[in-house]
Design a protein around this motif. Structure first.
Motif, PDB file in Angstrom:
ATOM      1  N   GLU A 176      -6.527  -3.620  -9.504  1.00  0.00           N
ATOM      2  CA  GLU A 176      -5.588  -2.454  -9.543  1.00  0.00           C
ATOM      3  C   GLU A 176      -4.769  -2.148  -8.347  1.00  0.00           C
ATOM      4  O   GLU A 176      -3.439  -1.585  -8.714  1.00  0.00           O
ATOM      5  CB  GLU A 176      -6.468  -1.445 -10.246  1.00  0.00           C
ATOM      6  N   ILE A 177      -5.423  -1.784  -7.478  1.00  0.00           N
ATOM      7  CA  ILE A 177      -4.721  -1.447  -6.155  1.00  0.00           C
ATOM      8  C   ILE A 177      -3.826  -2.407  -5.823  1.00  0.00           C
ATOM      9  O   ILE A 177      -2.478  -2.080  -5.479  1.00  0.00           O
ATOM     10  CB  ILE A 177      -5.902  -1.175  -5.186  1.00  0.00           C
ATOM     11  N   GLY A 178      -4.066  -3.853  -5.975  1.00  0.00           N
ATOM     12  CA  GLY A 178      -2.944  -4.671  -5.693  1.00  0.00           C
ATOM     13  C   GLY A 178      -1.836  -4.743  -6.227  1.00  0.00           C
ATOM     14  O   GLY A 178      -0.686  -4.812  -5.778  1.00  0.00           O
ATOM     15  N   LYS A 179      -1.846  -4.284  -7.595  1.00  0.00           N
ATOM     16  CA  LYS A 179      -0.555  -4.185  -8.523  1.00  0.00           C
ATOM     17  C   LYS A 179       0.108  -3.043  -7.974  1.00  0.00           C
ATOM     18  O   LYS A 179       1.322  -2.980  -7.963  1.00  0.00           O
ATOM     19  CB  LYS A 179      -1.115  -3.693 -10.018  1.00  0.00           C
ATOM     20  N   ALA A 180      -0.484  -1.737  -7.544  1.00  0.00           N
ATOM     21  CA  ALA A 180       0.141  -0.832  -7.155  1.00  0.00           C
ATOM     22  C   ALA A 180       0.951  -0.925  -5.784  1.00  0.00           C
ATOM     23  O   ALA A 180       2.001  -0.678  -5.552  1.00  0.00           O
ATOM     24  CB  ALA A 180      -0.680   0.191  -6.926  1.00  0.00           C
ATOM     25  N   LEU A 181       0.237  -1.904  -5.075  1.00  0.00           N
ATOM     26  CA  LEU A 181       0.657  -2.272  -3.897  1.00  0.00           C
ATOM     27  C   LEU A 181       1.873  -3.117  -3.735  1.00  0.00           C
ATOM     28  O   LEU A 181       2.961  -2.890  -3.080  1.00  0.00           O
ATOM     29  CB  LEU A 181      -0.186  -2.979  -2.865  1.00  0.00           C
ATOM     30  N   LYS A 182       2.021  -4.005  -4.896  1.00  0.00           N
ATOM     31  CA  LYS A 182       3.132  -4.877  -5.199  1.00  0.00           C
ATOM     32  C   LYS A 182       4.270  -3.927  -5.660  1.00  0.00           C
ATOM     33  O   LYS A 182       5.377  -4.628  -5.496  1.00  0.00           O
ATOM     34  CB  LYS A 182       2.590  -5.675  -6.364  1.00  0.00           C
ATOM     35  N   GLU A 183       3.829  -2.876  -6.234  1.00  0.00           N
ATOM     36  CA  GLU A 183       5.127  -2.005  -6.834  1.00  0.00           C
ATOM     37  C   GLU A 183       5.924  -1.434  -5.883  1.00  0.00           C
ATOM     38  O   GLU A 183       7.014  -0.940  -5.949  1.00  0.00           O
ATOM     39  CB  GLU A 183       4.333  -1.063  -8.050  1.00  0.00           C
ATOM     40  N   THR A 184       5.144  -1.055  -4.763  1.00  0.00           N
ATOM     41  CA  THR A 184       5.799   0.039  -3.974  1.00  0.00           C
ATOM     42  C   THR A 184       6.978  -0.773  -3.141  1.00  0.00           C
ATOM     43  O   THR A 184       6.872  -1.725  -2.583  1.00  0.00           O
ATOM     44  CB  THR A 184       4.642   0.639  -2.977  1.00  0.00           C
ATOM     45  N   ASN A 185       7.985   0.107  -2.499  1.00  0.00           N
ATOM     46  CA  ASN A 185       8.805  -0.199  -1.892  1.00  0.00           C
ATOM     47  C   ASN A 185       8.579  -0.079  -0.332  1.00  0.00           C
ATOM     48  O   ASN A 185       9.538  -0.135   0.591  1.00  0.00           O
ATOM     49  CB  ASN A 185      10.150   0.357  -2.226  1.00  0.00           C
ATOM     50  N   ILE A 186       7.625   0.652   0.062  1.00  0.00           N
ATOM     51  CA  ILE A 186       7.231   1.123   1.448  1.00  0.00           C
ATOM     52  C   ILE A 186       6.918  -0.599   2.132  1.00  0.00           C
ATOM     53  O   ILE A 186       6.118  -1.345   1.491  1.00  0.00           O
ATOM     54  CB  ILE A 186       5.872   1.905   1.560  1.00  0.00           C
ATOM     55  N   PRO A 187       7.326  -0.700   3.345  1.00  0.00           N
ATOM     56  CA  PRO A 187       7.169  -1.923   3.773  1.00  0.00           C
ATOM     57  C   PRO A 187       5.864  -2.405   4.121  1.00  0.00           C
ATOM     58  O   PRO A 187       5.237  -1.098   4.672  1.00  0.00           O
ATOM     59  CB  PRO A 187       8.004  -1.801   4.967  1.00  0.00           C
ATOM     60  N   ARG A 188       5.122  -3.579   4.134  1.00  0.00           N
ATOM     61  CA  ARG A 188       3.919  -3.536   4.359  1.00  0.00           C
ATOM     62  C   ARG A 188       3.195  -3.178   5.513  1.00  0.00           C
ATOM     63  O   ARG A 188       2.254  -2.492   5.710  1.00  0.00           O
ATOM     64  CB  ARG A 188       3.563  -5.222   4.402  1.00  0.00           C
ATOM     65  N   GLU A 189       4.212  -3.121   6.337  1.00  0.00           N
ATOM     66  CA  GLU A 189       3.808  -2.938   8.068  1.00  0.00           C
ATOM     67  C   GLU A 189       3.570  -1.372   8.227  1.00  0.00           C
ATOM     68  O   GLU A 189       2.906  -0.831   9.033  1.00  0.00           O
ATOM     69  CB  GLU A 189       4.646  -3.387   9.266  1.00  0.00           C
ATOM     70  N   GLU A 217      -7.216 -10.458  -4.278  1.00  0.00           N
ATOM     71  CA  GLU A 217      -7.305  -9.298  -5.379  1.00  0.00           C
ATOM     72  C   GLU A 217      -6.206  -8.305  -4.848  1.00  0.00           C
ATOM     73  O   GLU A 217      -5.593  -7.735  -5.918  1.00  0.00           O
ATOM     74  CB  GLU A 217      -8.772  -8.624  -5.370  1.00  0.00           C
ATOM     75  N   LEU A 218      -6.220  -8.083  -3.666  1.00  0.00           N
ATOM     76  CA  LEU A 218      -5.176  -6.990  -3.239  1.00  0.00           C
ATOM     77  C   LEU A 218      -3.709  -7.525  -3.261  1.00  0.00           C
ATOM     78  O   LEU A 218      -2.890  -6.732  -2.899  1.00  0.00           O
ATOM     79  CB  LEU A 218      -5.420  -6.490  -1.881  1.00  0.00           C
ATOM     80  N   GLN A 219      -3.588  -8.905  -3.317  1.00  0.00           N
ATOM     81  CA  GLN A 219      -2.089  -9.571  -3.178  1.00  0.00           C
ATOM     82  C   GLN A 219      -1.753  -9.249  -1.829  1.00  0.00           C
ATOM     83  O   GLN A 219      -0.308  -8.936  -1.657  1.00  0.00           O
ATOM     84  CB  GLN A 219      -1.293  -9.124  -4.191  1.00  0.00           C
ATOM     85  N   LEU A 220      -2.489  -9.287  -0.654  1.00  0.00           N
ATOM     86  CA  LEU A 220      -2.032  -9.024   0.627  1.00  0.00           C
ATOM     87  C   LEU A 220      -2.211 -10.378   1.582  1.00  0.00           C
ATOM     88  O   LEU A 220      -2.953 -11.325   1.092  1.00  0.00           O
ATOM     89  CB  LEU A 220      -2.762  -8.131   1.089  1.00  0.00           C
ATOM     90  N   ASP A 221      -1.367 -10.527   2.352  1.00  0.00           N
ATOM     91  CA  ASP A 221      -1.635 -11.552   3.440  1.00  0.00           C
ATOM     92  C   ASP A 221      -2.485 -11.450   4.494  1.00  0.00           C
ATOM     93  O   ASP A 221      -2.881 -12.092   5.056  1.00  0.00           O
ATOM     94  CB  ASP A 221      -0.163 -11.968   4.179  1.00  0.00           C
ATOM     95  N   TYR A 222      -2.586 -10.173   4.866  1.00  0.00           N
ATOM     96  CA  TYR A 222      -3.722  -9.796   5.856  1.00  0.00           C
ATOM     97  C   TYR A 222      -4.249  -8.225   5.566  1.00  0.00           C
ATOM     98  O   TYR A 222      -3.487  -7.592   4.759  1.00  0.00           O
ATOM     99  CB  TYR A 222      -2.980  -9.798   7.277  1.00  0.00           C
ATOM    100  N   LEU A 223      -5.517  -7.912   6.010  1.00  0.00           N
ATOM    101  CA  LEU A 223      -5.903  -6.544   6.122  1.00  0.00           C
ATOM    102  C   LEU A 223      -5.797  -5.914   7.385  1.00  0.00           C
ATOM    103  O   LEU A 223      -5.768  -6.513   8.486  1.00  0.00           O
ATOM    104  CB  LEU A 223      -7.348  -6.779   5.901  1.00  0.00           C
TER     105      LEU A 223
END
Ligand SMILES: NC(=O)c1ccc[n+]([C@@H]2O[C@H](COP(=O)([O-])OP(=O)(O)OC[C@H]3O[C@@H](n4cnc5c(N)ncnc54)[C@H](OP(=O)(O)O)[C@@H]3O)[C@@H](O)[C@H]2O)c1
Length: 292
Positions: free
Chosen positions: A43-56, A84-90
């Protein structure tokens, strides 16, 4: 590491958490505290995907569960979290607790015979290798006491960046906080509001301080922690509280001192209060400390 983050434990009603994380990011949160065992990272991953805030610009923490402490299991555990978080790094990976469980046990409903003896440094070295590979930017620990850290630090190539522990006015952890801060380990306070169970927000003195500042007891608790140089990760599913928790106040030195003298001592989280084998986790004097 942004000093106020969003907690996500027990925030897993379907659809609600995704909206909460999205709202939190929209109103300015840049730090999200996650964990494999919260069973809500998709669920958190979906929200992170939706945001326009740059990953960094985001700071994402997650934690490996105790059944992945065997060093050969650590890289796969992190791949699963990233998936799960749909990220490349933590930004931060934590060892959630200083004890291990057998790989088959992936819940908190374990029995004493499912605790296994994996030396903490074996797990830690596997985490250090993940920093080298770029999959995680920083590594830290959670629920670690001073005895373990004293034995661990001389053996670390990378000293834990943070120790995430329960801290609020009713569980002040003065000695551990001072020890960590003087060794360059940032304290992150979980349950900074008492976790919905410990009665910090109904404390008479904290309520009086809140009235004096025209704010809420929650804001007083968070402000007191921040004044001690502690990162806070309050959880809320309500937008007005998410906003409120970002607006801290400057407490006077008298107020800070008086809160530090509150005598009530109550802790919310326990590794498993009926497991004698884990008594050392929070009661280090009686410690049968594990192999480090
Ligand atoms: N490392 C670990 O072992 C560990 C253990 C526990 C927690 N954690 C992390 O720390 C985070 C925070 O801890 P927590 O969630 O247990 O407890 P917490 O943040 O201290 O408290 C959350 C409770 O306070 C309420 N609340 C939030 N803001 C409020 C406000 N401004 N006024 C009044 N009530 C407010 C929330 O209700 P609503 O949601 O209804 O607003 C919820 O019931 C967790 O979510 C998790 O990410 C880590």
């Amino acid at each position: 590491m942004p000093e106020i983050g969003l907690g996500t434990w027990k925030a897993n009603e379907t659809g609600v958490l995704q909206k909460t994380v999205k709202t939190a990011i929209d109103i300015g949160y840049r730090h999200i505290d996650c964990a494999k065992i919260y069973n809500n990272q998709r669920e958190i991953g979906k929200a992170l995907k939706e945001t326009n805030i740059p990953r960094e610009e985001l700071f994402i923490t997650s934690k490996i569960f105790q059944n992945k402490h065997r060093p050969e299991l650590v890289p796969g555990a992190v791949d699963e979290i990233l998936d799960e978080l749909q990220l490349d790094y933590l930004d931060m990976l934590l060892m959630h607790w200083p004890y291990a469980l057998i790989p088959e046990q992936n819940t908190t409903d374990f029995t004493a015979d499912e605790i296994e003896n994996v030396p903490i440094m074996d797990t830690w070295k596997a985490m250090e290798a993940l920093v080298d590979s770029g999959k995680v930017r920083a590594i830290g620990v959670s629920n670690f006491n001073k005895t373990i850290l004293e034995k661990m630090i001389p053996q670390c190539r990378i000293v834990p960046a943070t120790n995430q522990i329960e801290v609020h006015p009713y569980n002040q952890e003065r000695e551990l906080v001072t020890y960590c801060q003087s060794n360059g380990i940032v304290i992150t306070a979980y349950c900074p509001l008492g976790g919905g169970k410990i009665n910090v927000m109904n404390d008479d003195f904290i309520k009086r301080v809140a009235d004096a500042h025209g704010c809420t007891p929650a804001q007083v608790s968070l402000s007191w922690l921040l004044a001690r140089g502690i990162i806070v990760i309050p959880k809320s599913n309500h937008e007005f509280r998410l906003k409120q928790n970002l607006q801290t106040v400057t407490l006077t030195s008298d107020e800070l001192r008086m809160i530090s003298h509150i005598k009530t001592h109550e802790r919310k989280v326990d590794p498993k209060n009926d497991a004698e084998q884990l008594k050392w986790v929070f009661h280090e004097d009686e410690a049968k400390c594990p192999v480090i």
